[in-house]
Design an enzyme around this catalytic site. Structure first.
Site, PDB file in Angstrom:
ATOM      1  N   SER A  13      42.533  11.302 -41.174  1.00  0.00           N
ATOM      2  CA  SER A  13      42.030  11.994 -40.104  1.00  0.00           C
ATOM      3  C   SER A  13      40.546  12.352 -40.137  1.00  0.00           C
ATOM      4  CB  SER A  13      42.981  13.271 -39.929  1.00  0.00           C
ATOM      5  OG  SER A  13      42.732  14.342 -40.890  1.00  0.00           O
ATOM      6  N   ASN A  14      39.998  12.558 -41.248  1.00  0.00           N
ATOM      7  CA  ASN A  14      38.613  13.087 -41.348  1.00  0.00           C
ATOM      8  C   ASN A  14      37.785  11.867 -41.001  1.00  0.00           C
ATOM      9  OD1 ASN A  14      37.910  15.862 -42.134  1.00  0.00           O
ATOM     10  ND2 ASN A  14      39.711  15.348 -43.358  1.00  0.00           N
ATOM     11  N   MET A  90      41.504   9.553 -53.286  1.00  0.00           N
ATOM     12  CA  MET A  90      42.206  10.164 -54.318  1.00  0.00           C
ATOM     13  C   MET A  90      42.062   9.508 -55.753  1.00  0.00           C
ATOM     14  SD  MET A  90      43.769  12.343 -52.657  1.00  0.00           S
ATOM     15  CE  MET A  90      44.821  12.929 -53.995  1.00  0.00           C
ATOM     16  N   HIS A 109      36.596  19.270 -49.444  1.00  0.00           N
ATOM     17  CA  HIS A 109      37.545  19.884 -50.201  1.00  0.00           C
ATOM     18  C   HIS A 109      38.249  21.135 -49.259  1.00  0.00           C
ATOM     19  CE1 HIS A 109      39.929  21.020 -53.390  1.00  0.00           C
ATOM     20  NE2 HIS A 109      39.684  22.218 -53.095  1.00  0.00           N
TER      21      HIS A 109
HETATM   22  C1  GRF Z   1      41.663  16.745 -46.566  1.00  0.00           C
HETATM   23  O1  GRF Z   1      42.332  17.907 -46.254  1.00  0.00           O
HETATM   24  C2  GRF Z   1      40.449  16.604 -47.292  1.00  0.00           C
HETATM   25  O2  GRF Z   1      39.911  17.811 -47.460  1.00  0.00           O
HETATM   26  C3  GRF Z   1      41.023  16.318 -48.695  1.00  0.00           C
HETATM   27  O3  GRF Z   1      42.007  15.437 -48.314  1.00  0.00           O
HETATM   28  C4  GRF Z   1      42.430  15.583 -46.990  1.00  0.00           C
HETATM   29  C5  GRF Z   1      42.302  14.273 -46.336  1.00  0.00           C
HETATM   30  O4  GRF Z   1      42.822  14.289 -44.971  1.00  0.00           O
HETATM   31  N1  GRF Z   1      40.163  15.935 -49.465  1.00  0.00           N
HETATM   32  P1  GRF Z   1      42.553  12.824 -44.186  1.00  0.00           P
HETATM   33  O5  GRF Z   1      43.102  11.719 -44.934  1.00  0.00           O
HETATM   34  O6  GRF Z   1      41.294  13.081 -43.851  1.00  0.00           O
HETATM   35  O7  GRF Z   1      43.612  13.070 -42.882  1.00  0.00           O
END
Ligand code: GRF
Length: 200
Positions: A13-14, A90, A109
């Site tokens: 999503s980011n 990850m 984060h």
């Molecule tokens: C987010 O909450 C970010 O802060 C953390 O992992 C999550 C990733 O979410 N590091 P997405 O895959 O971007 O939806």
């Protein structure tokens, strides 16, 4: 034009929020690449929908973290990437990778660092009962969830708020804060002084 690569392992999503911000001209650079270490991750579906080049690198093909990171680094150099954006990636980066891309790798984060480091920050903050949590964007150094902080934003945990509502609020803030931080870096407004970041 500067080039951004996003490294992700999950939903993305980011990744999507950053691509959309770039396409709204929120900052002056192109998101040219997604690198993912999970074959079936939804971020790859998003990349296809958004027509962003997507490269899957299978960790099974590499005997060590160092050799995996070397393969990633080789691609980033070949693609002439200026800024590496971790978005739900990850994997812990090896020291050699950090050295090769010093001050060019940022992470988001879902807590106000240094509180609630680790992979379940939102759940941990909720479980602890804090009344305020939030989001941190920081440069990546040799330690996990550590490194000079660029931006932070807060989310209040209001009375009766569920964990689902908190997660939604944190993610909403992430999608705003991450493009903002990228914009500041690309506009050359971010200076690192030791542990501190000064924003012009
Ligand atoms: C987010 O909450 C970010 O802060 C953390 O992992 C999550 C990733 O979410 N590091 P997405 O895959 O971007 O939806």
């Amino acid at each position: 034009m500067k080039k951004i690569a996003i490294l992700a392992s999950g939903s993305g999503s980011n990744f999507e929020a950053i691509v959309k911000a770039q396409r709204r001209n929120a900052f002056n650079a192109l998101v040219t690449l997604l690198i993912c270490d999970k074959e079936g991750a939804f971020c790859r579906t998003r990349a296809r929908r958004l027509r962003v080049k997507d490269i899957f690198i299978d960790p099974k093909n590499y005997p060590s973290r160092e050799s995996f990171d070397a393969a990633v680094g080789k691609i980033l150099k070949a693609e002439k990437i200026d800024l590496v954006v971790l978005a739900g990636y990850m994997r812990i980066l090896s020291p050699a990778f950090i050295r090769a891309f010093r001050n060019k790798v940022i992470n988001i984060h879902p807590a106000i660092l240094p509180a609630f480091k680790g992979g379940k920050a939102i759940k941990d903050a909720f479980g602890y009962g804090v009344k305020l949590t939030g989001v941190t964007v920081h440069f990546v150094d040799e330690q996990v969830d550590h490194g000079p902080i660029i931006l932070q934003g807060a989310v209040a945990i209001k009375r009766g708020m569920t964990i689902e509502k908190l997660e939604a609020a944190v993610h909403k803030l992430e999608h705003k804060l991450y493009p903002e931080a990228i914009k500041l870096i690309l506009a050359d407004k971010v200076r690192i002084k030791g542990r501190n970041v000064q924003i012009k």
